[in-house]
Design an enzyme around this catalytic site. Structure first.
Site, PDB file in Angstrom:
ATOM      1  N   ASP A 154     -17.273 -13.529 -32.281  1.00  0.00           N
ATOM      2  CA  ASP A 154     -16.051 -12.858 -31.862  1.00  0.00           C
ATOM      3  C   ASP A 154     -15.795 -13.166 -30.395  1.00  0.00           C
ATOM      4  O   ASP A 154     -16.746 -13.270 -29.614  1.00  0.00           O
ATOM      5  CB  ASP A 154     -16.256 -11.337 -32.056  1.00  0.00           C
ATOM      6  N   TYR A 156     -14.954 -12.694 -26.404  1.00  0.00           N
ATOM      7  CA  TYR A 156     -15.162 -11.615 -25.439  1.00  0.00           C
ATOM      8  C   TYR A 156     -13.880 -10.798 -25.341  1.00  0.00           C
ATOM      9  O   TYR A 156     -12.777 -11.345 -25.372  1.00  0.00           O
ATOM     10  CB  TYR A 156     -15.526 -12.189 -24.067  1.00  0.00           C
ATOM     11  N   HIS A 157     -14.018  -9.483 -25.180  1.00  0.00           N
ATOM     12  CA  HIS A 157     -12.842  -8.612 -25.221  1.00  0.00           C
ATOM     13  C   HIS A 157     -12.478  -8.023 -23.860  1.00  0.00           C
ATOM     14  O   HIS A 157     -11.661  -7.104 -23.762  1.00  0.00           O
ATOM     15  CB  HIS A 157     -13.069  -7.471 -26.222  1.00  0.00           C
ATOM     16  N   PHE A 167     -19.223 -18.172 -26.384  1.00  0.00           N
ATOM     17  CA  PHE A 167     -20.224 -17.946 -25.333  1.00  0.00           C
ATOM     18  C   PHE A 167     -19.717 -18.286 -23.925  1.00  0.00           C
ATOM     19  O   PHE A 167     -20.373 -17.972 -22.941  1.00  0.00           O
ATOM     20  CB  PHE A 167     -21.527 -18.722 -25.602  1.00  0.00           C
ATOM     21  N   SER A 178     -25.524 -12.629 -22.818  1.00  0.00           N
ATOM     22  CA  SER A 178     -25.960 -13.645 -23.789  1.00  0.00           C
ATOM     23  C   SER A 178     -25.981 -15.025 -23.162  1.00  0.00           C
ATOM     24  O   SER A 178     -26.908 -15.818 -23.389  1.00  0.00           O
ATOM     25  CB  SER A 178     -25.036 -13.642 -25.017  1.00  0.00           C
ATOM     26  N   ASN A 213     -16.026 -19.876 -32.428  1.00  0.00           N
ATOM     27  CA  ASN A 213     -16.192 -18.512 -32.918  1.00  0.00           C
ATOM     28  C   ASN A 213     -15.667 -18.415 -34.346  1.00  0.00           C
ATOM     29  O   ASN A 213     -14.743 -19.143 -34.737  1.00  0.00           O
ATOM     30  CB  ASN A 213     -15.410 -17.527 -32.038  1.00  0.00           C
ATOM     31  N   SER A 256     -28.103 -13.881 -37.483  1.00  0.00           N
ATOM     32  CA  SER A 256     -27.867 -13.825 -38.927  1.00  0.00           C
ATOM     33  C   SER A 256     -26.420 -14.128 -39.290  1.00  0.00           C
ATOM     34  O   SER A 256     -26.146 -14.738 -40.331  1.00  0.00           O
ATOM     35  CB  SER A 256     -28.265 -12.450 -39.474  1.00  0.00           C
ATOM     36  N   SER A 279     -28.461 -12.542 -27.511  1.00  0.00           N
ATOM     37  CA  SER A 279     -28.091 -11.262 -26.896  1.00  0.00           C
ATOM     38  C   SER A 279     -29.355 -10.525 -26.455  1.00  0.00           C
ATOM     39  O   SER A 279     -30.443 -10.744 -26.992  1.00  0.00           O
ATOM     40  CB  SER A 279     -27.317 -10.400 -27.883  1.00  0.00           C
ATOM     41  N   SER A 282     -31.814  -9.134 -29.112  1.00  0.00           N
ATOM     42  CA  SER A 282     -32.614  -9.944 -30.036  1.00  0.00           C
ATOM     43  C   SER A 282     -33.233 -11.190 -29.413  1.00  0.00           C
ATOM     44  O   SER A 282     -33.942 -11.930 -30.094  1.00  0.00           O
ATOM     45  CB  SER A 282     -31.748 -10.371 -31.226  1.00  0.00           C
TER      46      SER A 282
END
Length: 313
Positions: A154, A156-157, A167, A178, A213, A256, A279, A282
């Site tokens: 997705d 960046y917002h 990224f 990230s 994305n 995933s 991120s 993880s």
């Protein structure tokens, strides 16, 4: 949408016409001699007449009233009309080489609905990235020059972050967590890599690293707000085209979500490297130490391709 429906219906195949067969001749009165006379006439019928009669036998498909040349012309005109429809729906800033191979998606109902949704969102909300940057990934290199594919989820917002490369963020916005973790892995994996002091990954994209994305737009401050609106189907079509029309690509599937999206990639035709997402939640589950960047270059060399200069940012 009304015009589209009219266009599709105009060029859709016409219903199969009903066969018009002659009404049977009136039966001779009585049976006996009259019936025998009828049988005699049938027996004496010419072979040509019998052949014509055979066409009307049950189970025999009716012949087309159009010549083969006319049928070819109709199909050609239909294809040209669909291309014209697609051309009217080409999004702003879509790269020429990508448009040539992906324009078939532009005329599909899901894509037209998706474009309408995004346009309506922009009327009432702030949407990132701006229209001319949604397809930045198609402007960086020719579709045939892609060598590496990194799949994100997705955009960046936040303000001035997203610019059409997963990224990556525009200067002078500082790299998000990230991306900082990606830089940390690079510093231990690639000799000579130094943090560039910004988060713009255009230098990779211009070398053939597709930073794609799954969803290409987002409402400001509302992550995944444009999820399940049609972007996933479109980006699946992009991955599918590369999967079937390129060879020796290196797919980097981090997390995933990316791994599910890349599940259909032909492992015999391409190389796939998988690990955890970078991120902070993880990154210690396998991303640090994965050495995906040096491994990518090793695979590219084996395929006879020029490796990526990961320090060129």
């Amino acid at each position: 949408m009304i015009g589209q429906k009219t266009l599709y219906s105009f060029f859709s195949p016409s219903p199969a016409g009903k066969r018009h067969t002659r009404s049977p001749e009136p039966a001779a009165p009585g049976t006996g001699v009259a019936a025998a006379t009828e049988e005699s006439r049938d027996a004496e019928a010419s072979p040509a007449k019998k052949a014509r009669a055979g066409k009307d036998e049950p189970g025999t498909p009716p012949s087309s009233p159009l010549s083969p040349e006319q049928l070819v012309r109709i199909q050609r005109n239909k294809a040209a009309a669909l291309l014209r429809l697609a051309a009217r729906n080409v999004p702003v800033g879509f790269g020429e080489s990508w448009k040539k191979h992906l324009c078939g998606e532009f005329g599909k109902p899901y894509f037209i609905k998706l474009m309408g949704f995004v346009a309506e969102e922009r009327k009432h909300h702030t949407v990132y990235p701006p229209p001319h940057q949604v397809f930045t990934w198609t402007q960086m290199c020719d579709i045939r020059d892609v060598k590496v594919v990194i799949l994100g989820q997705d955009p960046y917002h936040g303000p001035s972050q997203a610019h059409g490369l997963c990224f990556s963020v525009q200067r002078p916005v500082p790299p998000p967590p990230s991306l900082e973790n990606i830089y940390k892995e690079l510093s231990t994996d690639i000799e000579g890599f130094v943090h560039p002091g910004h988060g713009d990954l255009s230098g990779w994209a211009k070398q053939g690293v597709l930073l794609l994305n799954a969803v290409l737009t987002v409402r400001a401050h509302q992550p995944t707000s444009h999820k399940d609106r049609g972007w996933e189907q479109f980006t699946d079509a992009v991955v599918s085209w590369l999967n079937h029309n390129s060879s020796g690509l290196v797919f980097l599937l981090w997390g995933s979500y990316a791994q599910r999206k890349g599940s259909a990639i032909d492992r015999k035709r391409h190389h796939v490297l998988q690990t955890a997402h970078p991120s902070p939640l993880s990154v210690y589950r396998g991303f640090f130490g994965c050495r995906h960047f040096s491994k990518t270059n090793e695979l590219l060399r084996k395929s006879g391709k020029k490796p990526i200069d990961w320090t060129k940012l």
